[in-house]
Enzyme design. Structure first.
Site, PDB file in Angstrom:
ATOM      1  N   ASP A  38     -58.081   6.723 -38.381  1.00  0.00           N
ATOM      2  CA  ASP A  38     -58.253   8.211 -37.745  1.00  0.00           C
ATOM      3  C   ASP A  38     -57.831   8.118 -36.094  1.00  0.00           C
ATOM      4  O   ASP A  38     -58.202   9.049 -35.806  1.00  0.00           O
ATOM      5  CB  ASP A  38     -59.825   8.352 -37.927  1.00  0.00           C
ATOM      6  CG  ASP A  38     -59.977   9.862 -37.862  1.00  0.00           C
ATOM      7  OD1 ASP A  38     -59.167  10.569 -38.225  1.00  0.00           O
ATOM      8  OD2 ASP A  38     -60.965  10.308 -37.259  1.00  0.00           O
ATOM      9  N   ASP A  63     -56.199   9.885 -44.625  1.00  0.00           N
ATOM     10  CA  ASP A  63     -55.299   9.870 -43.575  1.00  0.00           C
ATOM     11  C   ASP A  63     -54.250   9.005 -43.134  1.00  0.00           C
ATOM     12  O   ASP A  63     -53.548   8.955 -42.299  1.00  0.00           O
ATOM     13  CB  ASP A  63     -56.180  10.238 -42.398  1.00  0.00           C
ATOM     14  CG  ASP A  63     -56.871  11.497 -42.364  1.00  0.00           C
ATOM     15  OD1 ASP A  63     -56.483  12.343 -43.108  1.00  0.00           O
ATOM     16  OD2 ASP A  63     -57.950  11.809 -41.677  1.00  0.00           O
ATOM     17  N   ASP A 113     -68.555  15.516 -40.290  1.00  0.00           N
ATOM     18  CA  ASP A 113     -67.431  15.209 -39.945  1.00  0.00           C
ATOM     19  C   ASP A 113     -67.390  14.412 -38.356  1.00  0.00           C
ATOM     20  O   ASP A 113     -66.192  13.953 -38.130  1.00  0.00           O
ATOM     21  CB  ASP A 113     -66.195  16.454 -39.786  1.00  0.00           C
ATOM     22  CG  ASP A 113     -65.937  16.928 -41.161  1.00  0.00           C
ATOM     23  OD1 ASP A 113     -65.899  16.285 -42.206  1.00  0.00           O
ATOM     24  OD2 ASP A 113     -66.225  18.238 -41.264  1.00  0.00           O
TER      25      ASP A 113
END
Length: 343
Positions: free
Chosen positions: A125, A163, A316
């Protein structure tokens, strides 16, 4: 994840036979005893054949609010608790095997199929809300090995590293780190496939890396050709028709590769970032809603399933004061998602 702070096992059969292959095993005859709450047998059936976890935070919230007399709110959260969504495996290599095995065993006991997300790539991330991951490539390889042991030869669907591939193109990882990521993802695909899993490599969403040619190239270098396809919209909010259109363009570059779409929170589309006071539109945006329920009946020959890969109601990240850290249960947000479910 998935351009946010921060999900499928379908049997290894052709797309046309997928729905039939995922039908739950019928219960035997006889009068069953009532299972205790949280026991695998207490999980309601899922039309997809994927495991509905009776120990989820959403299921716990339903019980808690009913005990408090908040029946209307509990009914809303039941919309989440009654659906299959994955177990996210991350973190400590020493715990990966037991963590995976516990979930897989419970799914098997329920006559259902496990759905997992593998989420521990080094430099995860880009150090954002869900930053962290394995400290290095060797650790990551050992971690994947432990998950494979936890699968124990049972079929599962694994969504691989949300991701990770888009960040290969975003500048987050470059040079030797990017080359290592290509290798780690390719090895992970091979390991999970050898274990009998169905594997989808995450490919982001239409608003992350929009260059389908570059994205297809990165997916190929990351092992997608050996996988069952790719995943889109994980933990994001893009409407399903837009995601499918993008996915088909990407699929064209990959020889007709199949894909799955996360519809967990896309029922109201993407938030207007200009109205959010500088908070990213992918991070607990207000006004969002649950999307279409998980299904393998997609009406598209390249879309294997609509899935809830992001666990609806989990934060999130601490995007605003008072919000929980990434991955933590956020009951108020979950309630809003359920109240605004599309359709």
């Amino acid at each position: 994840m998935t351009h946010s702070s921060i999900v499928r096992s379908l049997l290894a059969v052709s797309s046309g036979a997928l729905a039939a292959a995922l039908t739950l095993v019928s219960c035997g005859a006889g009068a069953p005893t009532a299972p205790a709450p949280g026991d695998p047998a207490s999980a309601p059936p899922s039309a997809t054949g994927l495991f509905v976890d009776p120990r989820s935070a959403a299921a716990d919230q339903v019980v808690r609010w009913r005990d408090e007399g908040r029946d209307a709110d509990a009914d809303q959260i039941e919309k989440i608790a009654s659906q299959p969504f994955p177990h996210w495996v991350s973190g400590d290599v020493a715990a990966a095997q037991a963590d995976t095995k516990d979930y897989v065993d419970r799914a098997t006991a329920a006559g259902a199929r496990p759905l997992l997300v593998a989420y521990n790539i080094p430099h995860r991330d880009c150090g954002s809300f869900s930053g962290g991951g394995a400290p290095d490539g060797g650790y990551y390889r050992n971690w994947v090995t432990e998950i494979v042991r936890g699968l124990g030869g049972t079929t599962a669907t694994v969504v691989l590293e949300p991701d990770a591939v888009p960040h290969e193109l975003s500048g987050c990882v470059d040079g030797d780190l990017r080359d290592e990521r290509y290798q780690l993802l390719s090895e992970a695909v091979a390991a999970f496939k050898t274990a009998g899993a169905r594997v989808y490599v995450d490919a982001g969403n239409p608003g992350f890396i929009s260059d389908v040619d570059a994205l297809a190239g990165a997916l190929e270098r990351s092992g997608v050709r050996a996988a069952d396809g790719f995943a889109l919209n994980v933990a994001n909010f893009y409407p399903t028709p837009e995601v499918v259109a993008f996915g088909r363009q990407l699929s064209d570059r990959l020889g007709g590769a199949h894909f799955v779409v996360d519809t967990s929170r896309n029922g109201q589309g993407v938030a207007d970032e200009a109205s959010l006071g500088g908070v990213p539109a992918f991070c607990n945006p207000p006004g969002r809603g649950l999307g279409a329920a998980p299904t393998t009946e997609t009406g598209d020959d390249r879309v294997d399933a609509l899935l809830w890969v992001k666990r609806p109601g989990e934060s999130d990240g601490a995007c605003r004061p008072g919000e929980p850290a990434a991955g933590q249960w956020y009951p108020e947000y979950a309630l809003g998602l359920a109240q605004r479910q599309a359709g």
